[in-house]
Design a protein around this motif. Structure first.
Motif, PDB file in Angstrom:
ATOM      1  N   PHE A   7     -53.231  29.489 -32.328  1.00  9.92           N
ATOM      2  CA  PHE A   7     -53.630  28.265 -33.016  1.00  9.92           C
ATOM      3  C   PHE A   7     -54.114  27.215 -32.020  1.00  9.92           C
ATOM      4  N   LYS A   8     -53.427  27.112 -30.896  1.00  9.91           N
ATOM      5  CA  LYS A   8     -53.814  26.133 -29.878  1.00  9.91           C
ATOM      6  C   LYS A   8     -55.237  26.383 -29.392  1.00  9.91           C
ATOM      7  N   GLU A   9     -55.583  27.648 -29.189  1.00 10.30           N
ATOM      8  CA  GLU A   9     -56.935  27.984 -28.748  1.00 10.30           C
ATOM      9  C   GLU A   9     -57.964  27.727 -29.848  1.00 10.30           C
ATOM     10  N   VAL A  10     -57.599  28.014 -31.090  1.00  6.93           N
ATOM     11  CA  VAL A  10     -58.499  27.743 -32.209  1.00  6.93           C
ATOM     12  C   VAL A  10     -58.761  26.247 -32.318  1.00  6.93           C
ATOM     13  N   LEU A  11     -57.703  25.449 -32.201  1.00  4.76           N
ATOM     14  CA  LEU A  11     -57.860  23.997 -32.277  1.00  4.76           C
ATOM     15  C   LEU A  11     -58.782  23.484 -31.175  1.00  4.76           C
ATOM     16  N   ALA A  12     -58.689  24.079 -29.990  1.00 10.77           N
ATOM     17  CA  ALA A  12     -59.566  23.669 -28.895  1.00 10.77           C
ATOM     18  C   ALA A  12     -61.031  23.925 -29.245  1.00 10.77           C
ATOM     19  N   ARG A  13     -61.296  25.020 -29.943  1.00 12.51           N
ATOM     20  CA  ARG A  13     -62.685  25.324 -30.353  1.00 12.51           C
ATOM     21  C   ARG A  13     -63.177  24.301 -31.366  1.00 12.51           C
ATOM     22  N   PHE A  14     -62.325  23.945 -32.325  1.00  6.92           N
ATOM     23  CA  PHE A  14     -62.716  22.925 -33.298  1.00  6.92           C
ATOM     24  C   PHE A  14     -62.947  21.578 -32.605  1.00  6.92           C
ATOM     25  N   SER A  15     -62.122  21.274 -31.623  1.00  4.47           N
ATOM     26  CA  SER A  15     -62.278  20.010 -30.896  1.00  4.47           C
ATOM     27  C   SER A  15     -63.611  19.956 -30.172  1.00  4.47           C
ATOM     28  N   SER A  16     -64.028  21.096 -29.608  1.00  2.00           N
ATOM     29  CA  SER A  16     -65.311  21.129 -28.893  1.00  2.00           C
ATOM     30  C   SER A  16     -66.491  20.894 -29.820  1.00  2.00           C
ATOM     31  N   LEU A  17     -66.277  21.115 -31.120  1.00  4.38           N
ATOM     32  CA  LEU A  17     -67.331  20.873 -32.113  1.00  4.38           C
ATOM     33  C   LEU A  17     -67.249  19.468 -32.699  1.00  4.38           C
ATOM     34  N   GLY A  18     -66.310  18.660 -32.200  1.00 10.34           N
ATOM     35  CA  GLY A  18     -66.161  17.299 -32.687  1.00 10.34           C
ATOM     36  C   GLY A  18     -65.465  17.203 -34.031  1.00 10.34           C
ATOM     37  N   LEU A  19     -64.659  18.223 -34.362  1.00 13.07           N
ATOM     38  CA  LEU A  19     -64.019  18.275 -35.671  1.00 13.07           C
ATOM     39  C   LEU A  19     -62.510  18.062 -35.602  1.00 13.07           C
ATOM     40  N   GLU A  20     -62.011  17.638 -34.451  1.00 11.69           N
ATOM     41  CA  GLU A  20     -60.574  17.553 -34.243  1.00 11.69           C
ATOM     42  C   GLU A  20     -59.912  16.555 -35.193  1.00 11.69           C
ATOM     43  N   ASP A  21     -60.514  15.380 -35.375  1.00  8.73           N
ATOM     44  CA  ASP A  21     -59.882  14.353 -36.204  1.00  8.73           C
ATOM     45  C   ASP A  21     -59.739  14.822 -37.649  1.00  8.73           C
ATOM     46  N   GLU A  22     -60.801  15.404 -38.207  1.00 10.01           N
ATOM     47  CA  GLU A  22     -60.746  15.898 -39.579  1.00 10.01           C
ATOM     48  C   GLU A  22     -59.753  17.052 -39.701  1.00 10.01           C
ATOM     49  N   PHE A  23     -59.721  17.896 -38.658  1.00 12.34           N
ATOM     50  CA  PHE A  23     -58.800  19.022 -38.660  1.00 12.34           C
ATOM     51  C   PHE A  23     -57.357  18.528 -38.705  1.00 12.34           C
ATOM     52  N   HIS A  24     -57.029  17.553 -37.863  1.00 14.89           N
ATOM     53  CA  HIS A  24     -55.672  17.023 -37.832  1.00 14.89           C
ATOM     54  C   HIS A  24     -55.321  16.280 -39.118  1.00 14.89           C
ATOM     55  N   ALA A  25     -56.318  15.634 -39.714  1.00 20.31           N
ATOM     56  CA  ALA A  25     -56.065  14.917 -40.972  1.00 20.31           C
ATOM     57  C   ALA A  25     -55.657  15.897 -42.068  1.00 20.31           C
ATOM     58  N   GLY A  26     -56.410  16.993 -42.185  1.00 20.70           N
ATOM     59  CA  GLY A  26     -56.065  18.050 -43.123  1.00 20.70           C
ATOM     60  C   GLY A  26     -56.279  17.718 -44.584  1.00 20.70           C
ATOM     61  N   TYR A  27     -56.694  16.492 -44.887  1.00 23.24           N
ATOM     62  CA  TYR A  27     -56.863  16.049 -46.268  1.00 23.24           C
ATOM     63  C   TYR A  27     -57.887  14.935 -46.268  1.00 23.24           C
ATOM     64  N   LEU A  28     -58.995  15.141 -46.963  1.00 22.23           N
ATOM     65  CA  LEU A  28     -60.113  14.201 -46.906  1.00 22.23           C
ATOM     66  C   LEU A  28     -60.747  14.027 -48.277  1.00 22.23           C
ATOM     67  N   PRO A  29     -61.331  12.832 -48.529  1.00 18.32           N
ATOM     68  CA  PRO A  29     -62.226  12.724 -49.675  1.00 18.32           C
ATOM     69  C   PRO A  29     -63.405  13.677 -49.466  1.00 18.32           C
ATOM     70  N   MET A  30     -63.829  14.350 -50.501  1.00 20.49           N
ATOM     71  CA  MET A  30     -64.923  15.307 -50.354  1.00 20.49           C
ATOM     72  C   MET A  30     -66.214  14.630 -49.906  1.00 20.49           C
ATOM     73  N   SER A  31     -66.336  13.344 -50.174  1.00 18.93           N
ATOM     74  CA  SER A  31     -67.535  12.611 -49.746  1.00 18.93           C
ATOM     75  C   SER A  31     -67.632  12.517 -48.222  1.00 18.93           C
ATOM     76  N   LYS A  32     -66.481  12.691 -47.533  1.00 17.14           N
ATOM     77  CA  LYS A  32     -66.468  12.622 -46.074  1.00 17.14           C
ATOM     78  C   LYS A  32     -66.405  13.995 -45.414  1.00 17.14           C
ATOM     79  N   LEU A  33     -66.381  15.044 -46.214  1.00 15.49           N
ATOM     80  CA  LEU A  33     -66.281  16.403 -45.681  1.00 15.49           C
ATOM     81  C   LEU A  33     -67.643  17.077 -45.755  1.00 15.49           C
ATOM     82  N   LYS A  34     -68.217  17.374 -44.612  1.00 11.79           N
ATOM     83  CA  LYS A  34     -69.506  18.058 -44.554  1.00 11.79           C
ATOM     84  C   LYS A  34     -69.254  19.526 -44.188  1.00 11.79           C
ATOM     85  N   LEU A  35     -69.115  20.353 -45.217  1.00  7.80           N
ATOM     86  CA  LEU A  35     -68.764  21.749 -44.989  1.00  7.80           C
ATOM     87  C   LEU A  35     -69.794  22.471 -44.134  1.00  7.80           C
TER      88      LEU A  35
END
Length: 409
Positions: free
Chosen positions: A301-329
């Motif tokens: 999981f730690k390595e997977v999280l590092a990959r998401f962080s490199s894509l600039g997605l760390e904050d959304e990943f850690h939040a884990g819950y977002l309005p769909m208007s702010k989630l760009k799949l």
């Protein structure tokens, strides 16, 4: 819902016609059997916060019980507030008790009776003298809005205790049950296939791992429905497309598989180590229909999280819950899981952002991330299965079985 063990494994319809000969499963190369009779059981995820349940009928009065369908455990248990075995002319009392706990902390205590279990209301498939636990003590979260659980794993998980006297009516406490003589009872599906009524396999067709709240009536939303196929899988050609990939099951406790790597988008694959002897784990991963997330062990999981962080997605990943208007799949990568295959080649499975992010959950207009970390082994739950028609064939590989995956339609 992986069953918690005392060892170091983890700290959760209609009668189909004659099977068609045009079966597109590589499992056939392993000698898998095709049954003339299969049962297509409608299932829903609305009663158990995303976990799937289906209907069974218990005893001489055919008491309707919704049971959670779980490949991470083996026990058939029904809520004693719904089914009373003393009013069932088909029930035979026993001196066997059970206390079962699950990895999410839920648990129950009960006594076993032998009674008739039916599936399919129109043309019932009836199995007599089934080991059925009647739960008389249960944690509040145990059954959700359903009234039982049907475990689909192997006999070794279905441990029980022989007591000095009958276990119904209820009078044994948790501590008293623990003093009994340890035994094991044969699970429902093992009893069913042993009669020859169905082949030793079953399959799941699911689309969600959390309840879709996109409409005002989630019970009628087709995204929240699916099927459990008892006795078959590959003949259900309307539920999948293409050929199957076949993963080797390495132990007959859970559906233990060898996870070889995880890849985030186009980044380098993260290699997954096999379990150490000290861990006591039979493998490094489990396929589990009773878990509505993907849980990777901490190092992976730690390595997977590092990959998401490199894509600039760390904050959304850690939040884990977002309005769909702010989630760009479209910004989120496909996850690729590689499992050891049963036929000489690896199994490559893709989990899309649309399944590891559950939209309109737990309420309309919001999305929840169903990707977590936990202890080893990793649990590959519904978000993996939501992408594939998943067949658990226990008739091959010296009884350990295989799990086959084909793209859902």
């Amino acid at each position: 819902m992986v069953k918690a063990t005392k060892k170091a494994f983890l700290p959760k319809s209609m009668i189909a016609p004659q099977a068609t000969p045009n079966i597109r499963s590589a499992a056939a190369a392993l000698g898998g059997k095709i049954s003339a009779t299969t049962v297509r059981m409608p299932i829903t995820n609305v009663l158990n916060d995303g976990d799937y349940s289906g209907k069974i009928y218990v005893g001489s009065k055919r008491v309707e019980v919704d049971v959670l369908l779980d490949t991470g455990s083996s026990t058939l248990a029904v809520d004693g507030h719904v089914y009373d075995p003393t009013k069932d002319s088909a029930a035979k009392l026993t001196n066997i008790g059970q206390e079962i706990g699950y990895d999410d902390g839920s648990r129950w205590v009960g006594g076993i009776v032998l009674t008739d279990i039916s599936v399919n209301s129109a043309q019932p498939l009836v199995l007599p003298k089934v080991h059925t636990a009647v739960a008389y003590h249960a944690t509040k979260s145990m059954f959700g809005l359903s009234h039982g659980i049907l475990g689909l794993a192997y006999t070794k998980l279905n441990d029980a205790y022989e007591m000095p006297g009958p276990t119904i009516p209820p009078h044994y406490t948790y501590n008293q049950i623990q003093t009994g003589h340890v035994t094991h009872v044969e699970p429902y599906f093992s009893q069913l296939e042993a009669t020859g009524l169905v082949a030793n396999k079953f399959a799941f067709y699911t689309l969600r791992s959390m309840v879709s709240m996109a409409t005002a009536k989630p019970k009628s939303d087709p995204l929240n429905s699916g099927f459990l196929i008892l006795g078959g899988g590959e003949e259900q050609t309307d539920l999948y497309t293409g050929t199957f990939q076949v993963a080797r099951v390495v132990h007959d406790i859970y559906y233990n598989v060898n996870l070889k790597s995880v890849q985030v988008g186009k980044s380098a694959p993260i290699q997954v180590l096999p379990p150490t002897k000290a861990s006591g784990n039979a493998s490094n991963a489990i396929v589990d229909s009773g878990t509505n997330g993907i849980y990777l062990d901490k190092p992976v999981f730690k390595e997977v999280l590092a990959r998401f962080s490199s894509l600039g997605l760390e904050d959304e990943f850690h939040a884990g819950y977002l309005p769909m208007s702010k989630l760009k799949l479209a910004d989120w990568p496909v996850l690729t899981f590689v499992l050891e295959g049963a036929l000489g080649s690896d199994v490559t499975l893709h989990v899309t952002p649309q399944t590891y992010w559950q939209t309109n959950a737990p309420k309309a207009g919001h999305a929840s991330l169903v990707f977590y970390t936990g202890d080893s082994p990793s649990i590959l739950g519904l978000p993996l299965m939501n992408n594939y028609f998943t067949v658990f064939d226990r008739s091959v590989n010296k009884g350990r079985g295989v799990v086959s995956f084909a793209r859902i339609t």
